[in-house]
Design a protein around this motif. Structure first.
Motif, mmCIF file in Angstrom:
data_model
loop_
_atom_site.group_PDB
_atom_site.id
_atom_site.type_symbol
_atom_site.label_atom_id
_atom_site.label_comp_id
_atom_site.label_asym_id
_atom_site.label_seq_id
_atom_site.Cartn_x
_atom_site.Cartn_y
_atom_site.Cartn_z
ATOM 1 N N MET A 61 0.824 -1.206 0.000
ATOM 2 C CA MET A 61 0.000 0.000 0.000
ATOM 3 C C MET A 61 0.865 1.265 0.000
ATOM 4 O O MET A 61 0.451 2.302 -0.528
ATOM 5 C CB MET A 61 -0.910 -0.006 1.226
ATOM 6 N N THR A 98 -1.756 1.499 -6.215
ATOM 7 C CA THR A 98 -2.626 1.149 -7.340
ATOM 8 C C THR A 98 -2.533 -0.336 -7.669
ATOM 9 O O THR A 98 -3.547 -1.013 -7.854
ATOM 10 C CB THR A 98 -2.259 1.984 -8.577
ATOM 11 N N LEU A 137 -4.126 -2.490 -4.791
ATOM 12 C CA LEU A 137 -5.584 -2.539 -4.860
ATOM 13 C C LEU A 137 -6.061 -3.227 -6.130
ATOM 14 O O LEU A 137 -7.171 -3.759 -6.172
ATOM 15 C CB LEU A 137 -6.158 -1.115 -4.800
ATOM 16 N N THR A 191 -11.193 -9.798 -1.425
ATOM 17 C CA THR A 191 -10.915 -9.207 -0.113
ATOM 18 C C THR A 191 -10.921 -10.276 0.966
ATOM 19 O O THR A 191 -10.050 -10.292 1.856
ATOM 20 C CB THR A 191 -11.958 -8.119 0.211
#
Length: 227
Positions: free
Chosen positions: A118, A123, A126, A147
Motif C-alpha cells: 500500500m 494502485t 488494490l 478481499t
C-alpha cells in the motif's frame, strides 16, 4: 484415569509460570556465533553454507525490492525449523502446535507485506482485488471474494503450520500406544507397529522441515505481490 490425547499440546507450566517463553528462547542458544578469526570451524562453515544456499534459493522469485527481507525470512525459516525439530524430542514441547503462536507469527508478517504494498504501489496493490477484464456485473462479487481471500491468508498460514504438526504428533502417539499395548498380546504385530512408528518418525522430521519452508515460501510469495 484416561487423559486426553490433546493434553500433550497444552503449554507446560512450573509453579504456575508458563514455560513457553523458555521454549521460544532455546533456538537462539543452539546456533554458534561467528568467531573473530580468519577461518571458521567446520560447524560454522556448514551453517554459513546452508544459510547462503537457502537465502539465494528464497530470493529467486523476489524482485530487488524484496531482497531487503532476506534477513527476516531466513531467520524465520531457521527459527521455525529449530522449534519443530526440538518438539520431536522426548519430554519436550512444540510451541508451533499452539495456534496463538502460529498466528502471532503469520499476522504481523502478512500485515507488513500488505502495508509495504500500500505504501510503495497502492494502485497495483488494490488492483489485485479486481482482475483485469472482469465483466461489470461481477465486479462487486469479485471484490468481496478477493478481499476475503486476502484476509484469510494469515489464518491459512497459521492453521496449516499448527494442523500439520498437531496431526503428526497425534498419529505418532496413537501408533506408539498401540505398539505398547500389543507388546504382550501380539509381539509380532507390535514389532510391525514399531517399524511403522519408526517410519512415521522419519516422515514427521521431514514434515517439520517442510512446513517451516512452506510457511516462509508463502510469505515470500505474498511479499512478491507487494514489492
Amino acid at each position: 484415569m484416561m487423559t486426553s490425547l490433546f493434553d500433550q499440546f497444552m503449554s507446560p507450566a512450573l509453579l504456575g509460570i508458563p514455560l513457553l517463553a523458555i521454549a521460544l528462547l532455546i533456538p537462539s542458544k543452539l546456533f554458534p556465533s561467528p568467531a573473530p578469526r580468519w577461518l571458521n570451524n567446520r560447524l560454522l562453515t556448514l551453517q554459513g553454507w546452508f544459510i547462503n544456499r537457502f537465502t539465494s534459493q528464497l530470493l529467486l522469485p523476489l524482485s530487488l525490492g524484496g531482497h531487503k527481507w532476506a534477513l527476516v525470512l531466513t531467520s524465520l525459516m531457521i527459527y521455525l525449523i529449530t522449534l519443530n525439530m526440538l518438539g520431536l524430542l522426548p519430554y519436550t514441547f512444540t510451541p508451533t502446535t499452539q495456534l496463538s503462536l502460529s498466528l502471532g507469527l503469520a499476522v504481523p508478517l502478512w500485515l507488513a507485506t500488505v502495508l509495504v504494498g500500500m505504501r510503495n504501489q497502492p494502485t497495483a496493490a488494490l488492483g489485485h482485488l479486481l482482475p483485469e477484464g472482469t465483466p461489470a456485473p461481477l465486479i462487486p462479487v469479485l471484490i468481496i471474494i478477493e478481499t476475503i481471500s486476502l484476509f484469510i491468508r494469515p489464518l491459512a498460514l497459521g492453521v496449516r503450520l499448527t494442523a500439520n504438526l498437531t496431526a503428526g504428533h497425534l498419529l505418532m502417539q496413537l501408533v506408539a500406544t498401540a505398539a505398547f499395548v500389543m507388546m504382550s498380546i501380539m509381539p509380532a504385530v507390535a514389532a510391525i507397529t514399531s517399524l511403522v512408528l519408526l517410519l512415521l518418525t522419519v516422515l514427521e522430521v521431514a514434515v517439520a522441515m517442510i512446513q517451516a519452508y512452506v510457511f516462509v515460501l508463502l510469505m515470500s510469495l505474498y511479499l512478491q505481490e507487494n514489492v
